[in-house]
Motif scaffolding. Sequence first.
Motif, PDB file in Angstrom:
ATOM      1  N   GLU A 264      38.865  36.934  37.906  1.00 13.57           N
ATOM      2  CA  GLU A 264      39.572  36.747  39.191  1.00 13.57           C
ATOM      3  C   GLU A 264      38.912  35.612  39.980  1.00 13.57           C
ATOM      4  O   GLU A 264      39.586  34.814  40.632  1.00 13.57           O
ATOM      5  CB  GLU A 264      39.511  38.038  40.020  1.00 13.57           C
ATOM      6  N   ARG A 267      39.624  32.216  38.074  1.00 11.46           N
ATOM      7  CA  ARG A 267      41.021  31.771  38.059  1.00 11.46           C
ATOM      8  C   ARG A 267      41.619  31.617  39.449  1.00 11.46           C
ATOM      9  O   ARG A 267      42.766  31.222  39.592  1.00 11.46           O
ATOM     10  CB  ARG A 267      41.861  32.744  37.232  1.00 11.46           C
ATOM     11  N   GLY A 268      40.868  31.982  40.447  1.00 13.82           N
ATOM     12  CA  GLY A 268      41.330  31.737  41.820  1.00 13.82           C
ATOM     13  C   GLY A 268      42.078  32.902  42.451  1.00 13.82           C
ATOM     14  O   GLY A 268      42.391  32.863  43.640  1.00 13.82           O
ATOM     15  N   THR A 269      42.395  33.931  41.650  1.00 10.98           N
ATOM     16  CA  THR A 269      43.135  35.051  42.245  1.00 10.98           C
ATOM     17  C   THR A 269      42.273  35.780  43.274  1.00 10.98           C
ATOM     18  O   THR A 269      42.792  36.357  44.228  1.00 10.98           O
ATOM     19  CB  THR A 269      43.613  36.046  41.166  1.00 10.98           C
ATOM     20  N   ASP A 271      40.409  34.365  45.411  1.00  7.08           N
ATOM     21  CA  ASP A 271      40.587  33.658  46.679  1.00  7.08           C
ATOM     22  C   ASP A 271      41.806  34.201  47.421  1.00  7.08           C
ATOM     23  O   ASP A 271      41.787  34.377  48.636  1.00  7.08           O
ATOM     24  CB  ASP A 271      40.776  32.156  46.429  1.00  7.08           C
ATOM     25  N   ARG A 272      42.861  34.448  46.653  1.00 10.14           N
ATOM     26  CA  ARG A 272      44.080  34.954  47.293  1.00 10.14           C
ATOM     27  C   ARG A 272      43.832  36.361  47.857  1.00 10.14           C
ATOM     28  O   ARG A 272      44.349  36.712  48.907  1.00 10.14           O
ATOM     29  CB  ARG A 272      45.217  34.984  46.283  1.00 10.14           C
TER      30      ARG A 272
ATOM     31  N   LEU B  70      38.011  30.412  53.213  1.00  9.84           N
ATOM     32  CA  LEU B  70      37.450  30.743  51.897  1.00  9.84           C
ATOM     33  C   LEU B  70      36.091  30.092  51.704  1.00  9.84           C
ATOM     34  O   LEU B  70      35.259  30.582  50.943  1.00  9.84           O
ATOM     35  CB  LEU B  70      38.410  30.295  50.779  1.00  9.84           C
ATOM     36  N   LEU B  97      48.683  30.739  51.482  1.00  7.15           N
ATOM     37  CA  LEU B  97      48.045  29.689  50.681  1.00  7.15           C
ATOM     38  C   LEU B  97      48.600  29.703  49.260  1.00  7.15           C
ATOM     39  O   LEU B  97      48.645  30.756  48.613  1.00  7.15           O
ATOM     40  CB  LEU B  97      46.525  29.917  50.633  1.00  7.15           C
ATOM     41  N   PRO B  99      47.243  28.031  46.208  1.00  9.28           N
ATOM     42  CA  PRO B  99      46.134  27.189  45.739  1.00  9.28           C
ATOM     43  C   PRO B  99      46.547  26.276  44.587  1.00  9.28           C
ATOM     44  O   PRO B  99      47.603  26.470  43.983  1.00  9.28           O
ATOM     45  CB  PRO B  99      45.097  28.210  45.256  1.00  9.28           C
ATOM     46  N   GLU B 101      45.158  26.163  41.703  1.00  8.13           N
ATOM     47  CA  GLU B 101      45.218  26.968  40.487  1.00  8.13           C
ATOM     48  C   GLU B 101      46.416  27.907  40.583  1.00  8.13           C
ATOM     49  O   GLU B 101      46.857  28.243  41.676  1.00  8.13           O
ATOM     50  CB  GLU B 101      43.955  27.834  40.322  1.00  8.13           C
ATOM     51  N   ILE B 102      46.903  28.330  39.432  1.00  5.86           N
ATOM     52  CA  ILE B 102      47.981  29.332  39.421  1.00  5.86           C
ATOM     53  C   ILE B 102      47.314  30.690  39.647  1.00  5.86           C
ATOM     54  O   ILE B 102      46.715  31.264  38.733  1.00  5.86           O
ATOM     55  CB  ILE B 102      48.740  29.335  38.078  1.00  5.86           C
ATOM     56  N   THR B 103      47.397  31.164  40.857  1.00  5.89           N
ATOM     57  CA  THR B 103      46.699  32.412  41.190  1.00  5.89           C
ATOM     58  C   THR B 103      47.646  33.603  41.062  1.00  5.89           C
ATOM     59  O   THR B 103      48.005  34.256  42.037  1.00  5.89           O
ATOM     60  CB  THR B 103      46.116  32.320  42.606  1.00  5.89           C
ATOM     61  N   LEU B 104      48.024  33.832  39.828  1.00  6.47           N
ATOM     62  CA  LEU B 104      48.926  34.942  39.510  1.00  6.47           C
ATOM     63  C   LEU B 104      48.307  35.714  38.356  1.00  6.47           C
ATOM     64  O   LEU B 104      47.453  35.199  37.637  1.00  6.47           O
ATOM     65  CB  LEU B 104      50.293  34.411  39.099  1.00  6.47           C
ATOM     66  N   TYR B 105      48.772  36.933  38.169  1.00  6.27           N
ATOM     67  CA  TYR B 105      48.276  37.749  37.058  1.00  6.27           C
ATOM     68  C   TYR B 105      49.245  37.596  35.887  1.00  6.27           C
ATOM     69  O   TYR B 105      50.394  38.033  35.953  1.00  6.27           O
ATOM     70  CB  TYR B 105      48.140  39.209  37.489  1.00  6.27           C
ATOM     71  N   TYR B 117      51.048  41.441  46.041  1.00  7.29           N
ATOM     72  CA  TYR B 117      50.611  40.690  47.224  1.00  7.29           C
ATOM     73  C   TYR B 117      51.263  41.238  48.498  1.00  7.29           C
ATOM     74  O   TYR B 117      50.650  41.272  49.565  1.00  7.29           O
ATOM     75  CB  TYR B 117      50.903  39.195  47.042  1.00  7.29           C
ATOM     76  N   TYR B 121      49.421  42.848  52.075  1.00  8.34           N
ATOM     77  CA  TYR B 121      49.729  42.448  53.458  1.00  8.34           C
ATOM     78  C   TYR B 121      50.492  43.527  54.218  1.00  8.34           C
ATOM     79  O   TYR B 121      50.854  43.329  55.370  1.00  8.34           O
ATOM     80  CB  TYR B 121      50.539  41.149  53.459  1.00  8.34           C
TER      81      TYR B 121
END
Lengths: 432, 299
Positions: A264, A267-269, A271-272, B70, B97, B99, B101-105, B117, B121
């Motif tokens: 995580e 891969r930047g997740t 950060d999210r 961050l 945001l 980002p 990078e692809i911030t997905l699973y 997500y 929230y």
Amino acid sequence: MSAILAITRKDLRLMFRDKGEMFFTFLFPMILATFFGFIFGGGSDGGSKIEVALVVESDSKLAAGIAGDLQADVAFEVVSVQTRALATDLVRAGKVTAAVILPASMQDGIGNLFGGGGGIPIEAIVDPSRRAEVGLIQGKLNELAFRQFPKLFSDGDAMTQFASTARTSVAQSSSLTPGQKLAASALIAAGDSLSKSLITDAAPADGEASGSGVAGWSPVAITIQELPAKKGGPRNAFDVSFPQGIVWGLAGCVMAFATSLVAERMRGTLDRLRLAPITRSQLLAGKGLACFITALLVQVLLLGLAIVAFGSTVEQPFMLCVAFVATAFAFSGLSMLIAGACRTEAQAQGAGRGALLLLAMIGGGTIPLFLMPPFFKSVSMASPFRWAVSAIEGPFWRGSNLSDQLLPLAILTAIGIVGFTVGVRATRSAAR
Amino acid sequence: MNACSHAYPSQQTEYAVQHSMLALRNIRKSFGSTIAVQDLTLDVQQGEIFGLLGPNGAGKSTTIAIATGLVAPTSGEVNLLGQGSPSQPSVRRSIGLAPQEITLYAELTARENLLFYAALYGVEHAGKRVDELLNLVELDTRATSRVSTFSGGMKRRLNLAAALVHDPKLLLLDEPTAGVDPQSRNRILELVRELSAQGKTIVYTTHYMEEAAKICHRVGIVDHGKMLDVGSPRELIARHGGSSAVTVTRSGVDERVVTVDPAAEVARQLAIGGATGLRIEQPDLESVFLNLTGRSLRE
């Protein structure tokens, strides 16, 4: 709280969709535990038979009949021993569920039923912690005694002697009227005649002949002596191999979640997640909870398999639940520690997995703790897996009391606290 | 577009700070001996698309990371929506945001990613909101497919949708078109315009000057962690783009003439006669960057 649960749900979903992690966390430990169980001889004799030590002190045909039927019964694994002292030792050592003693007072003929004992005398020495099996043994002994019932009436000499004694008693009685004496003599003669007819016509005794017309009355006098088994030795090989399997399952679980946290971050997740309106503690609690649930599941599934498939039993269910929770907490903390210590997925996969494998090996994953040489036993204390095995084995088969459990439980809790604390700090500093 | 852009680089008024969606004041960030951001000051006003234009390694992503909290700045001040620092969860709730990078699973479906997500929230009617977003990024037909099966462009669009799930007021898009096909790039640019039309404030980092010129109301030129200048593309070109050039080809030989009035120069060359080819070069943001830094944006 909903954010924590959302993170937990997401991590569990990802875990269960990863075939590799699922294999190493659940399937591999099951295969390993089953394999080692059989290798150690746990399943070679059909496992589910009830082991009974048999002592035949009586030289009567009745005793021989009961002994023969018991040995022929598919539900029992009968070990014949010479003395009741030897049988008692076997029960005490937990190697058999019960000892069945056919005492010298057991005689042939109907005298067993109407003598001073009030029935066919059988003695049993049982381990009270195995009540379900003891109940089965009691039922089986009653059944076996019933099977011998026709033999009691078909012993001609004994029946003739019994009738003769009765006739003499009636004839000498001063309290009976002549009419009553005549009726009693006729009844005795009829009984004697019935006995002679049984001797002439009786088919070989079988189980179907037993029981009819004797409802509410037991022809067997079973004397039970409770003798708690001396704890400290496993009851079968699966008692040892499944806690070993749990070690490997926990290692797989820790690696899966430690790597997932590092991934995580890489891969930047992460950060999210950090950007979401949740605290860092909530974030890590969500991830820790997913690891905790999986670690708990690993333990429950493995011991469940041992119980369902291999007949293992749990000595102290409540204490075992406590051990499961403490172990799951410790290994969740450990996964946080590794995630914090490793900067990259490659580090986690390499150094992290290597360190865990080493700890698992010295902690009882390969060689059972009680088989380790003293030096390795001391070394194993450095491994969290060792304390998990101790905490689980205690209530599982050792029958440890609360004071025995306190040390491993305290150490596991401490490992969890240290793991979470150091892991959280390391994760924080690893964030950019 | 807000007139406050004239406040750059040092004359920031109290008014601007109070009404900025994003205000960075004298931000400095160093990693060891490497200075990533140097005394960067910036105001992004409500409703505008603000572009951060610079080559790779210029400090754009670090600036975004500082803006979102961050990364902590070594020094300087960040204020979001006039409400304070992004360290406060209530402030972070207002920003989205996407980002670089692809911030997905990858092993979750598109829908599961967005629902996750949304749950973080606390979005109400999350299912409906997720369906709307999947429609918006044209992934409704792939809602139940795992992200691992998506093309780069589809992942980028979903990455953008994930930033929108809680309907933020300020959207930070870090190189949102990196590595995507032209069709997906156009769709993303269209989406950014649509979001801006809905009133969202957008900070858009890119190293593609065409994108910045096409969609940004204002652009900040960044290099080596420094903000070199801020203005509308037209203003920047006027300030730093330099002259136009007309290239005339006669008898196979090119002649390049630099001029401030290319139309007049073309007329002059046509009057001379004999020209077999004419090419007009007008300054663009690439020229601006070249003139400001002495090197090309893509070097």
